[in-house]
Design an enzyme around this catalytic site. Structure first.
Site, PDB file in Angstrom:
ATOM      1  N   GLN A 191     -14.358 -36.367  -7.114  1.00 30.45           N
ATOM      2  CA  GLN A 191     -15.453 -36.303  -6.146  1.00 30.45           C
ATOM      3  C   GLN A 191     -15.020 -35.621  -4.850  1.00 30.45           C
ATOM      4  OE1 GLN A 191     -14.143 -39.022  -7.510  1.00 30.45           O
ATOM      5  NE2 GLN A 191     -13.830 -40.670  -6.030  1.00 30.45           N
ATOM      6  N   ASN A 214      -4.459 -36.189 -10.175  1.00 29.13           N
ATOM      7  CA  ASN A 214      -4.454 -36.711 -11.540  1.00 29.13           C
ATOM      8  C   ASN A 214      -5.252 -35.787 -12.464  1.00 29.13           C
ATOM      9  OD1 ASN A 214      -7.197 -37.264 -11.166  1.00 29.13           O
ATOM     10  ND2 ASN A 214      -6.868 -39.444 -10.792  1.00 29.13           N
ATOM     11  N   SER A 237       3.048 -35.252 -13.161  1.00 28.12           N
ATOM     12  CA  SER A 237       4.384 -34.674 -13.041  1.00 28.12           C
ATOM     13  C   SER A 237       5.077 -34.465 -14.387  1.00 28.12           C
ATOM     14  CB  SER A 237       5.247 -35.570 -12.156  1.00 28.12           C
ATOM     15  OG  SER A 237       6.467 -34.938 -11.837  1.00 28.12           O
ATOM     16  N   GLN A 259      10.718 -38.715 -12.484  1.00 28.95           N
ATOM     17  CA  GLN A 259       9.441 -38.006 -12.614  1.00 28.95           C
ATOM     18  C   GLN A 259       8.437 -38.786 -13.454  1.00 28.95           C
ATOM     19  OE1 GLN A 259       8.777 -35.270 -10.724  1.00 28.95           O
ATOM     20  NE2 GLN A 259      10.786 -35.869  -9.927  1.00 28.95           N
ATOM     21  N   HIS A 262       5.452 -41.865 -11.441  1.00 28.83           N
ATOM     22  CA  HIS A 262       4.294 -41.671 -10.570  1.00 28.83           C
ATOM     23  C   HIS A 262       3.141 -42.613 -10.901  1.00 28.83           C
ATOM     24  CE1 HIS A 262       5.574 -38.291  -8.097  1.00 28.83           C
ATOM     25  NE2 HIS A 262       6.221 -37.845  -9.151  1.00 28.83           N
ATOM     26  N   GLU A 328       6.834 -28.158 -15.242  1.00 23.05           N
ATOM     27  CA  GLU A 328       6.695 -28.148 -13.786  1.00 23.05           C
ATOM     28  C   GLU A 328       8.067 -28.022 -13.125  1.00 23.05           C
ATOM     29  OE1 GLU A 328       4.823 -31.017 -10.283  1.00 23.05           O
ATOM     30  OE2 GLU A 328       5.476 -31.886 -12.179  1.00 23.05           O
ATOM     31  N   HIS A 329       8.976 -28.905 -13.497  1.00 24.65           N
ATOM     32  CA  HIS A 329      10.354 -28.866 -13.003  1.00 24.65           C
ATOM     33  C   HIS A 329      11.291 -28.646 -14.187  1.00 24.65           C
ATOM     34  CE1 HIS A 329       8.125 -31.896 -10.494  1.00 24.65           C
ATOM     35  NE2 HIS A 329       8.549 -31.097  -9.530  1.00 24.65           N
ATOM     36  N   ASP A 362      11.161 -32.313  -4.566  1.00 21.00           N
ATOM     37  CA  ASP A 362      10.029 -33.183  -4.258  1.00 21.00           C
ATOM     38  C   ASP A 362       9.914 -33.446  -2.766  1.00 21.00           C
ATOM     39  OD1 ASP A 362       9.303 -33.473  -6.915  1.00 21.00           O
ATOM     40  OD2 ASP A 362      10.359 -35.372  -7.181  1.00 21.00           O
ATOM     41  N   GLU A 416     -16.991  10.688 -15.667  1.00 23.40           N
ATOM     42  CA  GLU A 416     -17.651   9.395 -15.794  1.00 23.40           C
ATOM     43  C   GLU A 416     -19.169   9.503 -15.698  1.00 23.40           C
ATOM     44  OE1 GLU A 416     -15.917   6.766 -12.928  1.00 23.40           O
ATOM     45  OE2 GLU A 416     -14.061   6.517 -14.069  1.00 23.40           O
ATOM     46  N   HIS A 421     -21.239   9.796  -6.902  1.00 29.07           N
ATOM     47  CA  HIS A 421     -19.899   9.537  -6.365  1.00 29.07           C
ATOM     48  C   HIS A 421     -19.335  10.816  -5.749  1.00 29.07           C
ATOM     49  CE1 HIS A 421     -20.070   5.714  -8.374  1.00 29.07           C
ATOM     50  NE2 HIS A 421     -18.778   5.445  -8.181  1.00 29.07           N
TER      51      HIS A 421
END
Length: 430
Positions: A191, A214, A237, A259, A262, A328-329, A362, A416, A421
């Protein structure tokens, strides 16, 4: 934990399972997220208040969504010297890194003698999402907001969830304020992303949205591309440890557990090693170390559901698996980590050698910890200051340069079938 070895007859199938996409493409999460986005688009603040009560347990009025200056001042007064020093050190490293990577205007002359170049303007109003939930991520405030400030964004909007009493963690408020947030709202989840994209009576829309979250937050960002710009897709993560037989199993296990803590349950951790001994030792260390950790309940869910220990033939195979996972890592625990890292091209961030745990990225190293997850690293890089800048190309011709360019313009237009043009250039030379 899932354990697979390259000698297993079903290795290819199980490796594909380990590499499967995360919640980023879960159809049920997508359906629920669409409902939230539609509600905020159609009902604005009323929907925000409804979702805040449903998901965070806080009953608020619309005039309570925005954090007041008094609340920020109170948070600053509550900040003890240890917090102030930590925030100051992180800001120093993050800001210095951002200044070095900031893109700057440039010009050159092309083959016609015309001046061409690029200019980089800061987005005028950006939105940054900072996760709250079971752990208020003070570090995320310090890994995102300063980049917007270095880029020169005049309006930096922060959304973050509150607790059941409608309160945001004071340390998070302090960090966000010191880092440069100009507006802060106690709104979380998908939201919040919808509110920043569509706008409500209380929260004006932004041009671009940044920050991790998330599965629902990341899904909302993905679904709103086009309505608003986004940075990347940083979700729950992940860490991958690439190890040979020289690796210390205790360190590998500790970094994997870090990791996994979380708390979303969607975190993913992998070990890819050439050593059966190291694999077995890491498995033992994971089971041993988790018993002493405060967030054991959440970590064990990840160990059960999303932890893979993979044995491969050689480091070349390990690098191939790393590139397929796009973690990610990615930590490299090998005898020659820099050489191994040369071949890893899809990780969000690389941490080389036994003295470089992911936690440094981190919290304090300097590069932003906002990184792609769920396989998005195959096409996205991590957050950088230039993502807060809007690029515009610049073209300046004079009469001489236009005359030199005209024959090519005429030929291209003829090929073209776009005669207008050519005419727009020809008129200037008549």
């Amino acid at each position: 934990m899932q354990i697979i070895r390259d000698r297993d007859p079903d290795f290819a199938l199980r490796l594909a399972e380990a590499c499967a996409a995360s919640s980023l493409f879960d159809p049920e999460i997508e359906r629920r997220t669409r409902e939230i986005l539609d509600a905020v688009r159609d009902r604005g603040d009323a929907a925000l208040l409804e979702f805040t009560e449903r998901f965070d347990g806080a009953r608020l009025r619309a005039d309570q969504l925005a954090v007041t200056d008094a609340e920020r001042m109170t948070a600053a007064l509550q900040a003890d010297p240890a917090l102030r020093n930590a925030v100051r050190e992180v800001l120093r490293n993050v800001t210095a890194f951002a200044r070095r990577s900031k893109r700057r205007n440039w010009q050159m002359r092309n083959s016609h003698g015309a001046v061409v170049g690029e200019k980089f303007d800061p987005f005028q109003r950006v939105g940054i999402y900072i996760p709250g939930g079971r752990a208020p991520l003070i570090s995320t405030a310090l890994m995102t907001i300063p980049l917007a400030k270095v880029a020169g964004c005049p309006e930096i909007v922060v959304c973050t969830p509150c607790n059941r009493e409608g309160v945001i963690d004071p340390a998070l408020l302090y960090a966000a304020t010191v880092a440069g947030a100009t507006e802060i709202y106690r709104v979380g989840g998908a939201q919040a992303i919808a509110a920043m994209a569509y706008g409500t009576a209380t929260l004006r829309p932004v041009q671009k949205i940044f920050g991790p979250g998330n599965a629902y937050v990341v899904m909302a960002k993905r679904l709103l591309v086009g309505q608003v710009a986004i940075d990347l897709l940083p979700g729950p993560s992940e860490v991958l440890v690439v190890a040979d037989d020289s690796a210390d199993p205790r360190l590998a296990a500790a970094d994997m557990l870090a990791q996994a803590e979380h708390g979303s349950g969607e975190e993913r951790v992998w070990l890819v090693t050439t050593s059966g001994r190291v694999l077995r030792a890491v498995e033992r260390e994971l089971r041993k170390q988790v018993k002493a950790l405060e967030r054991r309940e959440w970590i064990e869910k990840v160990l059960e559901k999303n932890t893979w220990l993979i044995q491969v033939r050689d480091l070349e195979s390990a690098v191939a698996v790393a590139n397929r996972l796009a973690p990610e890592h990615c930590e490299v625990h090998t005898r020659q980590p820099a050489r191994v890292a040369e071949g890893i091209r899809t990780a969000g961030a690389l941490f080389l050698g036994p003295w470089s745990p992911t936690v440094l990225g981190d919290y304090v190293a300097g590069p932003s910890h906002t990184l792609p997850t769920g396989g998005a690293g195959l096409s996205f890089a991590g957050l950088t200051v230039d993502q807060f800048q809007r690029r515009t190309s610049m073209v300046t011709y004079d009469r001489t340069a236009l005359r030199k360019a005209l024959p090519t313009v005429q030929e291209m237009a003829r090929r073209e079938g776009l005669s207008a043009h050519a005419r727009s250039a020809e008129l200037r030379l008549e």
